[in-house]
Design a protein around this motif. Structure first.
Motif, PDB file in Angstrom:
ATOM      1  N   THR A  88       0.407  -1.120  -0.161  1.00  0.00           N
ATOM      2  CA  THR A  88      -0.280  -0.208  -0.173  1.00  0.00           C
ATOM      3  C   THR A  88       0.406   1.570   0.252  1.00  0.00           C
ATOM      4  O   THR A  88       1.910   0.739   0.680  1.00  0.00           O
ATOM      5  CB  THR A  88      -1.390  -0.180   1.499  1.00  0.00           C
ATOM      6  N   GLU A  89       0.257   2.560  -0.399  1.00  0.00           N
ATOM      7  CA  GLU A  89       0.658   4.360   0.272  1.00  0.00           C
ATOM      8  C   GLU A  89       1.231   3.736   0.842  1.00  0.00           C
ATOM      9  O   GLU A  89       2.693   4.448   2.149  1.00  0.00           O
ATOM     10  CB  GLU A  89      -0.181   4.718  -0.730  1.00  0.00           C
ATOM     11  N   GLU A  90       0.447   3.793   2.251  1.00  0.00           N
ATOM     12  CA  GLU A  90       0.535   3.754   3.480  1.00  0.00           C
ATOM     13  C   GLU A  90       1.826   2.639   3.988  1.00  0.00           C
ATOM     14  O   GLU A  90       3.416   3.156   4.493  1.00  0.00           O
ATOM     15  CB  GLU A  90      -0.247   3.570   4.671  1.00  0.00           C
ATOM     16  N   ALA A 148       4.142   1.929   2.036  1.00  0.00           N
ATOM     17  CA  ALA A 148       5.377   2.729   1.453  1.00  0.00           C
ATOM     18  C   ALA A 148       6.061   4.319   2.142  1.00  0.00           C
ATOM     19  O   ALA A 148       7.377   4.000   2.099  1.00  0.00           O
ATOM     20  CB  ALA A 148       5.671   3.386  -0.570  1.00  0.00           C
ATOM     21  N   PHE A 149       4.870   4.194   2.350  1.00  0.00           N
ATOM     22  CA  PHE A 149       5.605   5.601   3.374  1.00  0.00           C
ATOM     23  C   PHE A 149       5.687   5.749   4.936  1.00  0.00           C
ATOM     24  O   PHE A 149       7.390   5.825   5.182  1.00  0.00           O
ATOM     25  CB  PHE A 149       4.291   6.629   3.751  1.00  0.00           C
ATOM     26  N   TRP A 193       9.867   4.534   3.711  1.00  0.00           N
ATOM     27  CA  TRP A 193      10.410   5.978   3.840  1.00  0.00           C
ATOM     28  C   TRP A 193      11.016   6.790   5.067  1.00  0.00           C
ATOM     29  O   TRP A 193      11.695   6.757   5.632  1.00  0.00           O
ATOM     30  CB  TRP A 193       9.274   7.269   3.338  1.00  0.00           C
ATOM     31  N   GLN A 215       0.528  -3.553   6.477  1.00  0.00           N
ATOM     32  CA  GLN A 215       0.354  -3.214   5.267  1.00  0.00           C
ATOM     33  C   GLN A 215       0.420  -3.559   3.606  1.00  0.00           C
ATOM     34  O   GLN A 215       0.837  -3.841   2.209  1.00  0.00           O
ATOM     35  CB  GLN A 215       2.011  -1.432   5.270  1.00  0.00           C
ATOM     36  N   ASP A 243      10.025  -5.991  -1.816  1.00  0.00           N
ATOM     37  CA  ASP A 243       9.298  -4.131  -1.203  1.00  0.00           C
ATOM     38  C   ASP A 243       9.923  -3.901  -1.164  1.00  0.00           C
ATOM     39  O   ASP A 243      10.427  -2.303  -1.461  1.00  0.00           O
ATOM     40  CB  ASP A 243       7.568  -4.469  -0.497  1.00  0.00           C
ATOM     41  N   ASP A 250      13.840   4.106  -3.851  1.00  0.00           N
ATOM     42  CA  ASP A 250      13.706   5.710  -4.163  1.00  0.00           C
ATOM     43  C   ASP A 250      14.399   6.258  -2.953  1.00  0.00           C
ATOM     44  O   ASP A 250      14.551   7.482  -2.401  1.00  0.00           O
ATOM     45  CB  ASP A 250      11.795   4.922  -3.783  1.00  0.00           C
ATOM     46  N   ARG A 269       6.103  12.776   3.012  1.00  0.00           N
ATOM     47  CA  ARG A 269       5.161  12.507   2.359  1.00  0.00           C
ATOM     48  C   ARG A 269       5.534  13.345   1.067  1.00  0.00           C
ATOM     49  O   ARG A 269       5.225  13.383  -0.265  1.00  0.00           O
ATOM     50  CB  ARG A 269       3.778  12.400   2.531  1.00  0.00           C
ATOM     51  N   GLN A 301       6.694  12.323  -2.643  1.00  0.00           N
ATOM     52  CA  GLN A 301       5.769  12.129  -4.121  1.00  0.00           C
ATOM     53  C   GLN A 301       6.441  13.333  -5.235  1.00  0.00           C
ATOM     54  O   GLN A 301       6.263  12.621  -6.061  1.00  0.00           O
ATOM     55  CB  GLN A 301       4.534  13.225  -3.474  1.00  0.00           C
ATOM     56  N   ARG A 308       8.301  10.394  -6.954  1.00  0.00           N
ATOM     57  CA  ARG A 308       7.421   9.334  -7.906  1.00  0.00           C
ATOM     58  C   ARG A 308       6.667  10.316  -9.183  1.00  0.00           C
ATOM     59  O   ARG A 308       6.430   9.937  -9.690  1.00  0.00           O
ATOM     60  CB  ARG A 308       6.668   8.723  -6.574  1.00  0.00           C
TER      61      ARG A 308
END
Length: 134
Positions: free
Chosen positions: A2-4, A6-7, A10, A37, A43, A51, A83, A87, A90
């Protein structure tokens, strides 16, 4: 993933560019959140290496000339800032990001800076996935 998820990667890996870093006791709770997640080891490695290290490559080049203190936060990066940074990274394909020559210089430094955080997080993720198995 999920996006969460990935965050979360990070957020955890970016702690390599802070003055305090992560406490050893913080890795397992982060890994459990990553498992929730759906983050796999593949991943984690992909996001962290491609990234996060890529995005922090320019910072890594500047850390030594700025003598560590000017660009490294004490306690971590604020969530909105991180965040936005994720973004922005990406927004363009990774290969476009790597056209910047300073990324070629800074990436090995960033990779080295983050190796400790990444390896401890990978081990914690392995333990977290093992706990999820019946």
């Amino acid at each position: 993933m999920t996006e969460e998820g990935a965050f979360l990667i990070w957020d955890a890996v970016s702690m390599a560019w802070t003055e305090i870093g992560l406490d050893p006791a913080e890795y397992d709770p982060i890994a459990l959140k990553l498992v929730e997640q759906g983050v796999t080891l593949k991943d984690l490695r992909s996001v962290a290496r491609r990234d996060v290290c890529g995005a922090f490559a320019l910072d890594s080049v500047l850390i030594f000339p700025c003598m560590l203190w000017m660009i490294m936060p004490d306690w971590g990066y604020a969530e909105p800032y991180l965040r936005r940074r994720m973004q922005a990274w990406r927004k363009h394909p990774a290969w476009v990001q790597y056209l910047h020559p300073m990324r070629w210089i800074g990436y090995p430094i960033a990779f080295g800076f983050s190796v400790g955080v990444r390896s401890r997080l990978e081990r914690a993720l392995g333990r977290a996935w093992a706990l999820q198995q019946p």
